[in-house]
Design a protein around this motif. Structure first.
Motif, PDB file in Angstrom:
ATOM      1  N   SER A   1       0.854  -1.176   0.000  1.00  0.00           N
ATOM      2  CA  SER A   1       0.000   0.000   0.000  1.00  0.00           C
ATOM      3  C   SER A   1       0.895   1.233   0.000  1.00  0.00           C
ATOM      4  O   SER A   1       1.973   1.230   0.610  1.00  0.00           O
ATOM      5  CB  SER A   1      -0.905   0.010   1.239  1.00  0.00           C
ATOM      6  N   ILE A   2       0.467   2.288  -0.695  1.00  0.00           N
ATOM      7  CA  ILE A   2       1.231   3.538  -0.772  1.00  0.00           C
ATOM      8  C   ILE A   2       0.431   4.663  -0.122  1.00  0.00           C
ATOM      9  O   ILE A   2      -0.736   4.879  -0.452  1.00  0.00           O
ATOM     10  CB  ILE A   2       1.534   3.923  -2.242  1.00  0.00           C
ATOM     11  N   PHE A   3       1.058   5.378   0.776  1.00  0.00           N
ATOM     12  CA  PHE A   3       0.461   6.528   1.463  1.00  0.00           C
ATOM     13  C   PHE A   3       0.429   7.704   0.491  1.00  0.00           C
ATOM     14  O   PHE A   3       1.476   8.145  -0.012  1.00  0.00           O
ATOM     15  CB  PHE A   3       1.328   6.857   2.679  1.00  0.00           C
ATOM     16  N   VAL A   4      -0.775   8.217   0.195  1.00  0.00           N
ATOM     17  CA  VAL A   4      -0.897   9.255  -0.833  1.00  0.00           C
ATOM     18  C   VAL A   4      -1.822  10.389  -0.383  1.00  0.00           C
ATOM     19  O   VAL A   4      -2.758  10.183   0.381  1.00  0.00           O
ATOM     20  CB  VAL A   4      -1.437   8.687  -2.169  1.00  0.00           C
ATOM     21  N   ASP A   5      -1.529  11.574  -0.903  1.00  0.00           N
ATOM     22  CA  ASP A   5      -2.439  12.703  -0.731  1.00  0.00           C
ATOM     23  C   ASP A   5      -3.658  12.505  -1.634  1.00  0.00           C
ATOM     24  O   ASP A   5      -3.578  11.805  -2.652  1.00  0.00           O
ATOM     25  CB  ASP A   5      -1.730  14.006  -1.097  1.00  0.00           C
TER      26      ASP A   5
END
Length: 237
Positions: free
Chosen positions: A129-133
């Motif tokens: 999973s990638i932490f994104v705005d």
């Protein structure tokens, strides 16, 4: 139902403030699972100011729900995750001096780097999973990396919601809709609380998981851990 993963970093912070091993982070992880949480999240940082790398190893055999390890994929972090093989690794672009996570990835600028890291994790059977705005271009960029999921960085929503601005959820809903259409799973986290979680969940299509630590632990000081977890589960149901 959206799964609740409890971030236990604050328990480690409390432990570290006095030395010793009380409160015990492993026992706390066992307890929150027994109380109904569907996952445990940790976020070790290089200075180990709260969760320590050894905690990650100690927790491995005790987390029987979903084990989510968050962090910046520096070499030490990557090697640890590959050894432990948690359910999920969430990539967060933490600056070394950041008090807490304060920005998502620029998935366009860091595309090649993220592709390589994600490929390595997925080759070992670890969900990524990638932490994104909450920006559509970042969701499109995340898709290009090969990640399984995104985690929407929800601080801006929480801040605006507390001021009465319910329209702040709109960019998050749009990003979730785009992610769903591209086959990306949607997680969320940061400053979600009992005050805003029900509204957020109701407006985010396909929300699979929320990771909540600071608010949940703080609320538990007044209401008790078991009670607070049940309150979150009710709002996420």
């Amino acid at each position: 139902m959206t799964k609740l993963s409890v971030n236990i970093n604050k328990i480690a912070t409390l432990r570290n403030s006095r030395g010793g091993n009380f409160p015990n982070v492993v026992q706390f992880a066992k307890d929150v699972q027994a109380f109904g949480a569907q996952g445990v999240t940790i976020h070790p940082r290089p200075d180990e100011r709260h969760i320590r790398y050894q905690d990650a190893y100690d927790l491995k055999s005790e987390v029987y729900t979903e084990y989510n390890i968050e962090g910046n994929p520096i070499d030490k972090f990557v090697n640890m995750v590959l050894e432990l093989k948690p359910t999920q690794v969430t990539l967060v672009p933490d600056a070394v001096d950041a008090i807490t996570s304060n920005a998502g990835w620029d998935t366009v600028k860091n595309k090649d780097f993220l592709i390589d890291v994600i490929k390595e994790f997925k080759n070992h059977g670890i969900r990524t999973s990638i932490f994104v705005d909450p920006e559509l271009k970042q969701i499109e960029g995340a898709k290009a990396t090969g990640t399984d999921r995104i985690e929407l960085y929800t601080e801006a929503f929480a801040h605006e919601f507390a001021l009465g601005n319910k329209l702040a959820v709109k960019p998050y809903a749009a990003c979730a809709e785009l992610a769903n259409s591209m086959g990306l799973g949607v997680n969320a986290g940061h400053d979600l609380s009992l005050d805003n979680i029900k509204f957020f969940k109701e407006h985010i299509p396909g929300l699979l998981e929320v990771s909540i630590g600071h608010a949940l632990i703080s609320e538990s000081l007044y209401l008790g851990v078991e009670n607070v977890i049940q309150m979150y589960l009710q709002k996420l149901g």
